[in-house]
Scaffold this active site. Structure first.
Site, PDB file in Angstrom:
ATOM      1  N   HIS A  23      63.065  69.174  -6.774  1.00 48.32           N
ATOM      2  CA  HIS A  23      63.062  68.348  -5.564  1.00 48.32           C
ATOM      3  C   HIS A  23      64.325  67.484  -5.505  1.00 48.32           C
ATOM      4  O   HIS A  23      65.033  67.462  -4.489  1.00 48.32           O
ATOM      5  CB  HIS A  23      61.806  67.468  -5.553  1.00 48.32           C
ATOM      6  N   GLU A  24      64.605  66.770  -6.590  1.00 49.61           N
ATOM      7  CA  GLU A  24      65.767  65.872  -6.599  1.00 49.61           C
ATOM      8  C   GLU A  24      67.076  66.658  -6.616  1.00 49.61           C
ATOM      9  O   GLU A  24      68.037  66.285  -5.938  1.00 49.61           O
ATOM     10  CB  GLU A  24      65.687  64.899  -7.772  1.00 49.61           C
ATOM     11  N   HIS A  83      68.212  67.784  -3.180  1.00 52.37           N
ATOM     12  CA  HIS A  83      68.942  66.776  -2.396  1.00 52.37           C
ATOM     13  C   HIS A  83      70.445  66.851  -2.687  1.00 52.37           C
ATOM     14  O   HIS A  83      71.270  66.771  -1.769  1.00 52.37           O
ATOM     15  CB  HIS A  83      68.433  65.368  -2.714  1.00 52.37           C
TER      16      HIS A  83
END
Length: 170
Positions: free
Chosen positions: A78-79, A82
């Protein structure tokens, strides 16, 4: 296993997951991506935070230790997604179509924007607020902003204004 040893093993798992996700991204987009720096300084209820311009990710050590498998398999990609999106497209919506595409097409994971971890151990003090449909627990920071009239918060569901539960009505 001793907590320090366990944490060391989890850090290695996170690094392996980051490397695997970076490799998938590089193959998918046919380009290289800068390897992010990683630290474990996030506090509160956030599982992780991506710092786009610094190409860095900070993770929540407590939530990692309490939810190791889900953390490594969901929060890490998820991170990283980004950072991948930022390197490809610049500034776009944090969980917009570009980020969702990286999660689903590159990492083959659901594009979930919030974790489902139990946050009791990291939450801190909260204040009860109500709207037209439910009771919300707000952080000290949000409570203080409301008290100082620097912010107004609305319910995501009914769009009603959040008011303190213990507010005295005239």
């Amino acid at each position: 296993m001793e907590q320090q040893t366990r944490f060391r093993h989890l850090k290695m798992q996170i690094q392996r997951k980051l490397n695997a996700c970076l490799q998938k991204s590089e193959q998918f987009f046919d380009r290289t991506f800068a390897v992010p720096t990683v630290s474990y300084e996030v506090r509160g209820i956030k599982a992780g935070v991506a710092y786009l311009q610094k190409n860095a990710i900070k993770f929540n050590r407590t939530l990692l230790l309490e939810n190791p498998s889900e953390f490594v398999n969901q929060v890490v990609p998820h991170e990283l997604a980004h950072l991948i999106v930022y390197q490809l497209f610049g500034r776009v919506k944090p969980h917009g179509k570009e980020w969702q595409a990286v999660m689903t097409n590159v990492f083959q994971l659901p594009a979930e924007t919030y974790h489902q971890f139990d946050v009791k151990s990291v939450q801190g003090k909260t204040f009860a607020y109500r709207c037209g449909c439910r009771i919300h627990q707000l952080s000290v920071r949000r409570h203080n902003k409301i008290q100082r009239e620097r912010a107004v918060y609305l319910c995501q569901y009914c769009k009603g204004r959040l008011e303190p539960v213990n507010k005295i009505c005239p």
